[in-house]
Scaffold this motif. Structure first.
Motif: not given
Length: 539
Positions: A322-328
């Motif tokens: 499970w590879q978390p990413i963040w952005g908008m």
């Protein structure tokens, strides 16, 4: 003194040109809205994008014109990604799951000239067409045999438009800062806001996305974006996949568990992109059908916090990282990630799982900082909290046709996320500013409670809101969707949380429901939960 380098421009069409030259036979597979599985490759995507560019010229599309799409993840939509931007026009991806009033608003706000529409959304446009004052034509993204009976005027068939056109096109060269794509935020409060991306930003974002710092794509990757191409550019997949030369699997409208599972199995998908609810949907299908073996190696997850229960479940039941990413939408959208690097994989499992519920570390080009309520920087010590602000070459500097710069103080984008950053640069979002619970003058993180409750074996998904309280202003209320054939009580929840959080963080009440309300992009609508349950503690 300037360097002696050539001043060549970074343009989106060159990503596809690279794929045509380096990876012409690499597969692009898509589930079409007509019901079949369509097989193509990058050479054919190039040819059809060229035909589409000629068709746009024939429709009198000019550089700078906005061209709207209401479409799912298919090869035709991908061809539009390149043809529209390639001729200097602006691709405006419209979220068809917005309210009709919002769709009307953003098409008029963007002054779209043509609307390309998938079959399921034709009926959605019919009652709006008289309000869409700038739109000159509609193109249904299908062949003649599947053209619908519709009241839409100035109507064209996608396949008929392009079938007689040449398969090569003399793509223009222009300034890399030219606008290329337009996407509006979800607009849970007020009208959606437009984010206008440039060619330069999208090419740099594609390079970062394909790199090991974000999605780590190569020619051996089989990538399936389960985030819609109408939302934040499917997290850059249509741009990064050709650059990396990886096989691309486009699921069309098949966002249910059975459809996902079928494509994963038949196409050997190794990497998926999507919000947590997508992977919950897939797990529920697999659990119902006793599936445990899969080709899927990684799921790259953003759009909402990663529940620890899901992180552990995917690893321990399926062997999937499970590879978390963040952005908008405003950040291109990808900014941070935690790929399975050697140092991460060497961690003890408990610590690794904890890291996988973070947002990871920033890619090169993205600068992050925390600011307090007085606009002063907060140190990155892993403990101090502040509002996360970011800046970089694919970060928005203002909203489209909007003079309000309050979200962009001093050259930063204020994200609205309350976060901590540790000395190694790992970002952990504590909560959204609008979702943090203020109880007796102290903050309670709804995300942290959700993260722990998600590990309970009877919990399928959950959400925590702040409910009004006569003494403490707000108190946490937990809302749970239980797993099938299980039962639990509020007392079970209290016992499960005992020792895992501060006692005063313990929810005052647990409400059990059959499903959480969500946006068209899979995010939980906490504002709706607050409207429905925000007064349950007030006598």
């Amino acid at each position: 003194m300037l360097g002696n380098m050539m001043d060549t421009q970074l343009l989106i069409i060159d990503l596809l040109r690279h794929a045509r030259d380096r990876h012409p036979s690499q597969a692009v597979v898509s589930r079409r809205l007509e019901g079949d599985i369509h097989r193509s490759d990058y050479a054919q995507i190039w040819q059809r994008s060229s035909q589409l560019a000629h068709a746009l010229d024939a429709l009198a599309v000019k550089p700078g014109d906005c061209i709207a799409t209401l479409a799912w993840n298919t090869h035709r939509h991908m061809e539009l990604y390149y043809a529209v931007s390639g001729i200097g026009a602006i691709l405006h991806t419209v979220n068809p799951r917005l309210f009709s009033e919002q769709i009307d608003y953003i098409i008029n706000h963007a002054e779209d000239k043509i609307v390309f529409v998938d079959l399921p959304f034709v009926k959605l446009l019919e009652p709006l067409q008289d309000k869409l004052t700038s739109v000159k034509a509609f193109v249904v993204m299908t062949d003649r045999a599947h053209m619908p009976d519709t009241s839409l005027a100035q109507l064209y068939c996608f396949e008929e438009l392009i079938e007689a056109q040449p398969t090569d096109y003399d793509w223009p060269r222009f300034d890399e800062n030219t606008a290329a794509a337009l996407c509006y935020t979800s607009g849970t409060t007020g009208n959606p806001k437009g984010v206008l991306y440039s060619h330069r930003a999208m090419v740099l974002h594609a390079q970062a996305t394909a790199s090991r710092e974000l999605l780590d794509l190569d020619t051996h990757t089989v990538l399936m974006p389960m985030v819609a191409m109408y939302h934040a550019g499917a997290w850059g997949a249509p741009y990064a996949a050709p650059l990396a030369g990886c096989k691309l699997v486009l699921p069309g409208a098949g966002m249910d568990g059975a459809s996902m599972s079928e494509l994963i199995n038949s196409e050997g998908v190794t990497v998926g992109l999507g919000v947590p609810t997508i992977w919950l949907t897939l797990h529920n299908h697999w659990a119902d059908n006793d599936v445990s073996n899969t080709t899927l190696e990684r799921v790259c997850v953003g759009g909402a916090a990663s529940p620890l229960g899901m992180v552990k479940l995917y690893q321990e039941r399926y062997g999937i990282y499970w590879q978390p990413i963040w952005g908008m939408t405003e950040t291109g959208p990808l900014a941070t990630s935690l790929p399975p690097t050697a140092d991460v994989m060497a961690l003890p499992m408990a610590e690794r799982y904890r890291q996988q519920t973070s947002a990871g570390r920033a890619a090169f080009g993205v600068e992050m900082a925390l600011f307090d309520a007085d606009d002063q920087r907060v140190c990155h010590d892993g403990t101090a909290t502040g509002e996360l602000r970011v800046r970089g070459p694919w970060i928005s500097s203002q909203y489209y046709r909007n003079d309000d710069l309050s979200a962009f103080p001093d050259g930063w984008l204020a994200t609205g996320d309350i976060a901590v950053i540790d000395p190694n640069g790992t970002l952990r979002v504590v909560d959204r500013k609008k979702d943090v619970i203020k109880s007796g003058g102290e903050w309670i993180s709804s995300l942290e409670i959700e993260n722990i409750v998600s590990q309970h074996p009877s919990v399928n998904e959950c959400s925590v809101i702040g409910a009004r309280h006569e003494k403490w202003d707000e108190r946490p209320v937990l809302i749970v969707v239980p797993n099938k054939n299980t039962s639990m009580t509020h007392e079970d929840v209290v016992a499960f949380l005992d020792g895992k959080i501060a006692r005063w963080w313990t929810p005052d009440q647990t409400i059990f429901i059959t499903g959480l309300p969500k946006t068209g992009t899979g995010k939980v609508l906490k504002n709706e939960l607050r409207e429905q349950y925000g007064n349950v503690l007030v006598s």
